[in-house]
Design a protein around this motif. Structure first.
Motif, mmCIF file in Angstrom:
data_model
loop_
_atom_site.group_PDB
_atom_site.id
_atom_site.type_symbol
_atom_site.label_atom_id
_atom_site.label_comp_id
_atom_site.label_asym_id
_atom_site.label_seq_id
_atom_site.Cartn_x
_atom_site.Cartn_y
_atom_site.Cartn_z
ATOM 1 N N UNK A 118 -69.057 14.071 2.556
ATOM 2 C CA UNK A 118 -68.625 12.976 1.681
ATOM 3 C C UNK A 118 -69.388 11.672 1.867
ATOM 4 N N UNK A 119 -70.143 11.529 2.927
ATOM 5 C CA UNK A 119 -70.801 10.249 3.179
ATOM 6 C C UNK A 119 -72.161 10.098 2.503
ATOM 7 N N UNK A 120 -72.743 11.169 1.984
ATOM 8 C CA UNK A 120 -74.064 11.055 1.357
ATOM 9 C C UNK A 120 -74.029 10.054 0.210
ATOM 10 N N UNK A 121 -74.988 9.143 0.211
ATOM 11 C CA UNK A 121 -75.115 8.125 -0.827
ATOM 12 C C UNK A 121 -73.798 7.364 -1.019
ATOM 13 N N UNK A 122 -73.223 6.989 0.094
ATOM 14 C CA UNK A 122 -71.927 6.326 0.088
ATOM 15 C C UNK A 122 -71.912 5.307 1.229
ATOM 16 N N UNK A 123 -70.978 4.371 1.177
ATOM 17 C CA UNK A 123 -70.862 3.360 2.228
ATOM 18 C C UNK A 123 -70.569 3.970 3.598
ATOM 19 N N UNK A 124 -70.037 5.186 3.625
ATOM 20 C CA UNK A 124 -69.751 5.862 4.895
ATOM 21 C C UNK A 124 -70.994 6.500 5.498
ATOM 22 N N UNK A 125 -72.148 6.348 4.865
ATOM 23 C CA UNK A 125 -73.409 6.912 5.352
ATOM 24 C C UNK A 125 -73.967 5.978 6.426
ATOM 25 N N UNK A 126 -73.417 6.095 7.639
ATOM 26 C CA UNK A 126 -73.767 5.209 8.751
ATOM 27 C C UNK A 126 -74.261 6.045 9.931
ATOM 28 N N UNK A 127 -74.871 5.387 10.891
ATOM 29 C CA UNK A 127 -75.476 6.097 12.017
ATOM 30 C C UNK A 127 -74.462 6.899 12.836
ATOM 31 N N UNK A 128 -73.211 6.523 12.795
ATOM 32 C CA UNK A 128 -72.193 7.248 13.548
ATOM 33 C C UNK A 128 -72.002 8.695 13.107
ATOM 34 N N UNK A 129 -72.449 9.054 11.920
ATOM 35 C CA UNK A 129 -72.292 10.433 11.444
ATOM 36 C C UNK A 129 -73.521 11.285 11.758
ATOM 37 N N UNK A 130 -74.538 10.667 12.339
ATOM 38 C CA UNK A 130 -75.781 11.390 12.600
ATOM 39 C C UNK A 130 -75.745 12.136 13.927
ATOM 40 N N UNK A 131 -76.410 13.268 13.943
ATOM 41 C CA UNK A 131 -76.627 14.045 15.152
ATOM 42 C C UNK A 131 -78.086 13.792 15.538
ATOM 43 N N UNK A 132 -78.300 12.807 16.410
ATOM 44 C CA UNK A 132 -79.661 12.380 16.739
ATOM 45 C C UNK A 132 -80.460 13.470 17.441
ATOM 46 N N UNK A 133 -79.805 14.291 18.237
ATOM 47 C CA UNK A 133 -80.518 15.392 18.905
ATOM 48 C C UNK A 133 -81.063 16.373 17.864
ATOM 49 N N UNK A 134 -80.255 16.731 16.912
ATOM 50 C CA UNK A 134 -80.654 17.641 15.819
ATOM 51 C C UNK A 134 -81.818 17.034 15.036
ATOM 52 N N UNK A 135 -81.698 15.769 14.671
ATOM 53 C CA UNK A 135 -82.764 15.093 13.912
ATOM 54 C C UNK A 135 -84.057 15.024 14.727
#
Length: 155
Positions: A118-135
């Motif tokens: 639900x966060x794609x292209x939305x205000x909820x698209x913040x760094x807290x939803x990222x999996x930095x190891x995966x990226x």
């Protein structure tokens, strides 16, 4: 915004027009988008290719890079008309349609997998939803792929 659909990829169209006008060749468009989110510990990331035969060569190089780097991730190659490819939803499609080799790296998201984030292209698209190891793992494969493509280009 001029980016992607429905805005018609204005920047990509401008660049492709310039490449064609100047008769400038490129080894491949290497595109990364949506590489930092996965559900739980989903090990898959996608390597989507355009139609040009060199795109498949780039994908083979990426698969080998992933294997040699031992990322612990499973790379899935999906050609343009594979229903699980996500190339259709990017500005890479403009390059592919004009005959350039395209290889697009993205997380495990396509028409049937993980499209409900639900966060794609939305205000909820913040760094807290990222999996930095995966990226980071995906990015290491991309960097190695680009380095190898540069070597192929100069042979």
């Amino acid at each position: 915004t001029g980016e992607e659909f429905p805005a018609d990829d204005l920047g990509a169209r401008h660049l492709v027009s310039k490449l064609l006008r100047d008769r400038q060749d490129i080894t491949a468009l290497v595109l990364m988008d949506m590489i930092g989110v996965r559900r739980q510990s989903d090990p898959i990331f996608q390597i989507n290719t355009g139609e040009h035969p060199d795109a498949l060569l780039a994908a083979a190089i990426a698969l080998d890079a992933n294997r040699q780097l031992s990322t612990g991730l499973k790379a899935e190659v999906r050609q343009r008309f594979n229903r699980l490819s996500f190339l259709y939803n990017t500005d890479g499609l403009v390059f592919s349609d004009m005959g350039f080799p395209v290889v697009f790296f993205n997380e495990h998201v396509n028409r049937t997998n993980n499209m409900t984030l639900s966060h794609y292209h939305h205000m909820a698209d913040v760094s807290g939803v990222l999996d930095f190891e995966y990226a980071t793992r995906i990015t290491s494969v991309v960097i190695e792929t680009v380095a190898r493509l540069a070597q192929v280009r100069h042979k």
